[in-house]
Scaffold this active site. Structure first.
Site, PDB file in Angstrom:
ATOM      1  CG  HIS A  37      -1.955  -1.063   1.210  1.00  0.00           C
ATOM      2  ND1 HIS A  37      -3.005  -1.055   0.318  1.00  0.00           N
ATOM      3  CD2 HIS A  37      -2.105  -2.172   1.976  1.00  0.00           C
ATOM      4  CE1 HIS A  37      -3.769  -2.124   0.541  1.00  0.00           C
ATOM      5  NE2 HIS A  37      -3.244  -2.810   1.526  1.00  0.00           N
ATOM      6  CG  HIS A  45      -2.329  -9.579  -4.147  1.00  0.00           C
ATOM      7  ND1 HIS A  45      -2.797 -10.462  -5.108  1.00  0.00           N
ATOM      8  CD2 HIS A  45      -2.168 -10.300  -3.014  1.00  0.00           C
ATOM      9  CE1 HIS A  45      -2.922 -11.657  -4.571  1.00  0.00           C
ATOM     10  NE2 HIS A  45      -2.554 -11.599  -3.307  1.00  0.00           N
ATOM     11  NE  ARG A  72      -2.949 -20.242  -4.140  1.00  0.00           N
ATOM     12  CZ  ARG A  72      -3.224 -19.229  -4.959  1.00  0.00           C
ATOM     13  NH1 ARG A  72      -2.499 -18.124  -4.892  1.00  0.00           N
ATOM     14  NH2 ARG A  72      -4.210 -19.311  -5.827  1.00  0.00           N
TER      15      ARG A  72
END
Length: 326
Positions: free
Chosen positions: A106, A116, A120
């Site tokens: 941010h 963002h 994973r």
């Protein structure tokens, strides 16, 4: 299908976290990341068998970044939560392991977009063999992730750079993946209750194992490694731009959409909370300051209105012709 190498995935993710934090701290020039290492022992929560830990790194009140969080986690569980088995009911009740790096940045200046990224790996754990002559079942595993951009003021050259970097990262794996993952991103990061995208998209993929472990892992690394080259030039270009209080106010208002998506629709947030994950790390993505105004509509012809009409809609940014291209 080749077996997954969990140690190699973990080593890559930890190195990626180091490299991203170093690049962002260097770009900020004032603040540094503080590390919050955490562990969760099995039986320490209401979810039986949940274990593992991670490292959450947070930069706050920097010259450029108001809040930046880059988190690594490696957690295990004895039973998958509903969010993970909604599309794979055959995995219900199985033990699992998940690891990844997730980050949200941010910025302070409203001319710099929020970004963002997440990469994973997930695997079920095979049951042990009954005896030495009975082979264990193979685990079910997959990769997921991507990155997306959420501007408060639209700049065509920023969107083009972001998407061309994404396309170049996937090019070694064939021409089909960028358009597929771009559309997936456009569809996923969409606030259904508002009827609008969260930002200008990027890449999103999940349940990915079709190339076998080695090549699927290479694709994940290509996406993770592309994040800083995609984002840092945009930050450098905009971070010193002058802005007025009304523009800062618009930024705080638009941050509300970010919060709404993460708390209402994001599968990662839901998975973390349902699996009794570490709440402080799960919610690190939320901005430090935000506001909501009732039925706020930007005046026609303003930059704020143009964000809605020209940027918050799916576009073929990678092939968009900017003034520099002409």
């Amino acid at each position: 299908m080749s077996a997954p190498d969990l140690a190699a995935v973990k080593s890559y993710l930890l190195d990626l976290q180091d490299r991203i934090c170093a690049a962002l701290a260097e770009e900020d020039g004032r603040a540094s990341f503080v590390t919050d290492a955490w562990t969760r022992e099995p039986g320490a929560s209401s979810t039986p068998g949940l274990g593992g830990g991670g490292s959450t790194r947070i930069l706050t009140e920097g010259a450029v970044f108001e809040k930046a969080g880059v988190a690594f986690s490696h957690v295990t569980g004895s039973q998958l939560p509903p969010s993970a088995t909604a599309h794979r009911p055959e995995l219900a009740g199985k033990p699992w392991v998940a690891m990844g790096v997730s980050l949200v940045i941010h910025p302070r200046n409203p001319r710099v977009p929020t970004s963002h990224a997440n990469v994973r790996f997930f695997s079920t754990l095979p049951p042990p063999a009954l005896d030495s002559s009975t082979p264990s079942a193979s685990p079910t595993w997959w990769f997921g992730g991507g990155f997306d951009l959420t501007p408060y003021y639209g700049y065509e050259e920023d969107c083009v750079h972001w998407h061309r970097t994404a396309r170049e990262a996937l090019a070694p794996f064939g021409d089909a993946y960028y358009p597929k993952f771009k559309k997936w991103c456009d569809d996923y990061f969409f606030l259904k209750h508002r009827g609008e995208p969260r930002g200008v998209g990027g890449l999103f993929f999940d349940d990915f194992s079709e190339l076998g472990f080695e090549k699927s892992f290479a694709l994940l690394r290509a996406v993770g490694d592309a994040y800083i080259p995609a984002y840092r030039p945009i930050v450098a270009r905009r971070k010193n731009a002058p802005f007025i209080e009304a523009e800062r106010d618009w930024q705080l208002y638009r941050r509300g959409r970010y919060v709404e998506f993460n708390l209402v629709w994001d599968r990662g947030t839901l998975f973390g909370l349902q699996s009794a994950g570490r709440t402080e790390s799960i919610l690190m993505s939320l901005p430090p300051l935000v506001r909501w105004d009732y039925n706020r509509t930007p005046a026609p012809g303003t930059e704020e209105a143009r964000l809605h009409t020209d940027f918050l809609r799916p576009r073929d940014w990678a092939d968009f012709e900017t003034a520099k291209d002409r």
